[in-house]
Write an enzyme that holds these catalytic residues in place. Structure first.
Site, PDB file in Angstrom:
ATOM      1  N   ASP A  27     -43.945  -4.568  13.745  1.00  0.00           N
ATOM      2  CA  ASP A  27     -45.140  -4.183  12.997  1.00  0.00           C
ATOM      3  C   ASP A  27     -45.055  -2.680  12.724  1.00  0.00           C
ATOM      4  O   ASP A  27     -44.067  -2.024  13.097  1.00  0.00           O
ATOM      5  CB  ASP A  27     -46.392  -4.559  13.789  1.00  0.00           C
ATOM      6  CG  ASP A  27     -47.625  -4.753  12.913  1.00  0.00           C
ATOM      7  OD1 ASP A  27     -47.561  -4.441  11.704  1.00  0.00           O
ATOM      8  OD2 ASP A  27     -48.650  -5.204  13.437  1.00  0.00           O
TER       9      ASP A  27
ATOM     10  N   HIS B 187     -49.930  -2.916  17.898  1.00  0.00           N
ATOM     11  CA  HIS B 187     -51.215  -2.241  18.103  1.00  0.00           C
ATOM     12  C   HIS B 187     -52.133  -3.154  18.914  1.00  0.00           C
ATOM     13  O   HIS B 187     -51.880  -4.356  19.041  1.00  0.00           O
ATOM     14  CB  HIS B 187     -51.863  -1.915  16.764  1.00  0.00           C
ATOM     15  CG  HIS B 187     -51.965  -3.120  15.869  1.00  0.00           C
ATOM     16  ND1 HIS B 187     -52.983  -4.052  15.957  1.00  0.00           N
ATOM     17  CD2 HIS B 187     -51.144  -3.559  14.885  1.00  0.00           C
ATOM     18  CE1 HIS B 187     -52.797  -4.997  15.062  1.00  0.00           C
ATOM     19  NE2 HIS B 187     -51.673  -4.738  14.393  1.00  0.00           N
TER      20      HIS B 187
ATOM     21  N   HIS C 242     -56.759  -3.692  14.933  1.00  0.00           N
ATOM     22  CA  HIS C 242     -57.290  -4.771  14.118  1.00  0.00           C
ATOM     23  C   HIS C 242     -56.610  -6.060  14.561  1.00  0.00           C
ATOM     24  O   HIS C 242     -55.675  -6.030  15.368  1.00  0.00           O
ATOM     25  CB  HIS C 242     -57.037  -4.532  12.617  1.00  0.00           C
ATOM     26  CG  HIS C 242     -55.589  -4.552  12.237  1.00  0.00           C
ATOM     27  ND1 HIS C 242     -54.741  -3.484  12.445  1.00  0.00           N
ATOM     28  CD2 HIS C 242     -54.829  -5.531  11.675  1.00  0.00           C
ATOM     29  CE1 HIS C 242     -53.532  -3.788  12.019  1.00  0.00           C
ATOM     30  NE2 HIS C 242     -53.551  -5.035  11.553  1.00  0.00           N
TER      31      HIS C 242
ATOM     32  N   GLU D 257     -48.174  -0.283  12.659  1.00  0.00           N
ATOM     33  CA  GLU D 257     -49.219   0.611  13.163  1.00  0.00           C
ATOM     34  C   GLU D 257     -48.860   1.268  14.492  1.00  0.00           C
ATOM     35  O   GLU D 257     -49.388   2.333  14.823  1.00  0.00           O
ATOM     36  CB  GLU D 257     -50.542  -0.148  13.306  1.00  0.00           C
ATOM     37  CG  GLU D 257     -51.211  -0.492  11.984  1.00  0.00           C
ATOM     38  CD  GLU D 257     -50.737  -1.804  11.387  1.00  0.00           C
ATOM     39  OE1 GLU D 257     -51.285  -2.237  10.359  1.00  0.00           O
ATOM     40  OE2 GLU D 257     -49.814  -2.426  11.963  1.00  0.00           O
TER      41      GLU D 257
END
Length: 274
Positions: A8, A104, A115, A10
């Site tokens: 990912d 994250h 999120h 983030e």
């Protein structure tokens, strides 16, 4: 030894706000390079520590962020959208371990850019257990009997991983100050730490057990506003719980729950505010 890696964005070093992770904004191209370099640091260490096959799944946004021309030549990349299993596309029982990089923490929790799939999700649950992308993806790995050996991201992602998975190796490349600010390592330092952690994760893999998902799981997604819940409830088999923004789906297994989550969140993103 086969290793699967989901990357990912983030949780990558130095990335703290939407200008770093949105493809149309000015910091994004820098972020792609850092993301690719951190993936390479882990991949190189995996090969040095006995891995014969490393499959990398680009897991951010449209999932075409990693620079394939700069990736380690002996890896293979799963890239692009739409993928039936999104962040876990290509995983099966033939793998010996999973690594999450650039991850994250879940929605409604502290941490950098927190999120769960979309910004319209307030909370997500499997049965009564709050779950984010990290936990849901770990459950998918557990469905195939594959343990999550390592998680890299900010300090809050590392904390979430440690609470979910016993003996998992974690790396915090930045410490959250707020949702859009952090005290961060430099990419050069992070790459060293990530390589060391990947080596440690491989050596300690026998200590980590798969995160086994519940049988016939009940998925509940709490959306930020009612319009999002209405859209998600258009998926057959769902129930919008009266008086809430929670949409429920009773799944046959975790894979069906995962795909239901993908459909529900995609539908919810159609909500407008005018």
């Amino acid at each position: 030894m086969r290793i699967y890696m989901s990357v990912d964005m983030e949780g990558i070093t130095g990335l703290v706000d939407h200008t770093h992770v949105s493809s149309e904004l000015h910091n994004y191209e820098r972020s792609r390079r850092i993301m690719t370099e951190e993936a390479n640091a882990i991949i190189s260490s995996l090969f040095l520590n006995g891995s014969k096959d490393v499959i990398v799944n680009d897991s951010h946004s449209k999932m075409n962020n990693l620079l394939v021309e700069l990736l380690h030549p002996d890896t293979q990349l799963i890239t692009g959208d739409v993928k039936p299993y999104s962040m876990m596309q290509g995983l099966d029982s033939s793998f010996d371990g999973v690594i999450f990089a650039g991850y994250h923490a879940r929605a409604s929790m502290p941490g950098v850019l927190t999120h769960t799939m979309i910004f319209g999700v307030r909370n997500m649950y499997i049965n009564d257990k709050p779950i984010g992308e990290l936990g849901f993806n770990a459950y998918v790995a557990g469905h195939f009997g594959v343990p999550v050996l390592m998680v890299a991201g900010d300090d809050q992602a590392a904390l979430e991983a440690s609470r979910l998975i016993d003996n998992v190796t974690t790396v915090a490349v930045k410490t959250a100050i707020s949702r859009s600010a952090a005290k961060t390592l430099t990419p050069a330092k992070s790459k060293l730490l990530l390589a060391e952690a990947a080596s440690e994760a491989i050596k300690n893999r026998s200590l980590v057990k798969p995160l086994v998902p519940p049988k016939r799981p009940v998925l509940r997604i709490e959306f930020v506003n009612y319009g999002q819940a209405e859209w998600a409830n258009l998926m057959p088999g769902t129930e919008l719980i009266e008086g809430t923004t929670i949409v429920k789906f009773e799944a046959e297994d975790i894979l069906q729950a995962y795909q239901a989550m993908l459909v529900m969140t995609e539908l919810a993103m159609r909500t407008t505010f005018s």
